[in-house]
Design a protein around this motif. Structure first.
Motif: not given
Length: 269
Positions: A128-147
């Protein structure tokens, strides 16, 4: 109950993000199910209804799920029931009630990184990946670990493959949040074990997953992986259960999840 000073319905993501960034207490509205349980004061509430973000689309290599898609749509979607042993519909099926699931959105659930989220646990076991308007596309695990940063979750991408998956949870009652939830998946003998509602946010048991991927899947190895998962992840205490109770449940549910995935794999071969 939350309160708000103003409500806007922007026509595009750029406008929505600009309003969100203008003031600290400006907030994106999802289904508002969890906002209703608190007492947050919102300056400008941003309703994304006009942005056409409620959809489930099957592409050649991915499944796209828009941020405003409800959990009920996940639960009832025919194609999602056919992929990954129907793990996504199964993960949301027992969340409180149909009326509640009609209101809660995928974007709000994932972006908020709720520890009790059943959906995040299941998504984390998939590619799974998520797409953010500003942050772009990244793996879900990376998003969960981001501040945490102010942004708008636009969609979720799930890679289409032959991954087999299982979702399990324990609830004290049908209308309560899970005491603990677990998702287990396997693709080409590579395993992923995820535990959520610890009660902190879902996390992959990396060492347990790696050990299981290298083994021959004997009963002893399966039990060993379940024990490793309970030992490498941390568990806390709240009104639904103690850390010790959750640790024991983790072993039981991980073992059951592995066996369920193995059964599904044999059935397809």
């Amino acid at each position: 109950m939350f309160t708000l000073v103003d409500l806007v319905q922007p026509d595009n993501l750029a406008e929505a993000y600009q309003i969100l960034s203008d003031k600290r207490n400006n907030t994106i509205l999802g289904g508002c199910a969890f906002l209703k349980m608190g007492s947050k004061r919102i300056g400008t509430a941003i309703d994304l209804t006009n942005l056409n973000l409620s959809y489930i689309r099957e592409q050649a290599s991915f499944i796209e799920i828009g941020a405003m898609t409800s959990l009920r749509e996940i639960e009832t979607h025919t194609q999602l029931r056919e992929y990954f042993n129907g793990v996504l519909p199964k993960s949301v099926h027992n969340i409180i009630g149909v009326q509640f699931r009609n209101g809660v959105t995928v974007g709000a659930s994932v972006y908020s990184k709720y520890g009790f989220s059943d959906l995040i646990t299941a998504l984390l076991a998939l590619d799974t990946e998520v797409e953010l308007y500003k942050g772009g596309r990244m793996p879900l695990v990376d998003f969960l670990n981001k501040p945490h940063e102010k942004d708008i979750l636009v969609k979720v991408w799930i890679k289409k493959n032959n991954r087999k998956a299982a979702y399990l949870n324990l609830r004290k009652s049908a209308s309560d949040y899970a005491v603990i939830n677990v998702a287990v998946s396997m693709l080409e003998n590579q395993w992923t074990i995820v535990v959520g509602a610890r009660p902190s946010k879902a996390a992959i048991a990396v060492r347990a997953s790696a050990a299981l991927s290298k083994g021959k899947l004997s009963v002893e190895e399966i039990e060993g992986a379940a024990q490793k998962a309970s030992e490498e992840l941390s568990f806390g205490t709240n009104t639904r259960g103690t850390s010790e109770y959750r640790k024991v449940l983790c072993q039981v549910l991980v073992k059951r999840g592995i066996m369920e995935v193995l059964h599904a794999n044999r059935s397809d071969n």
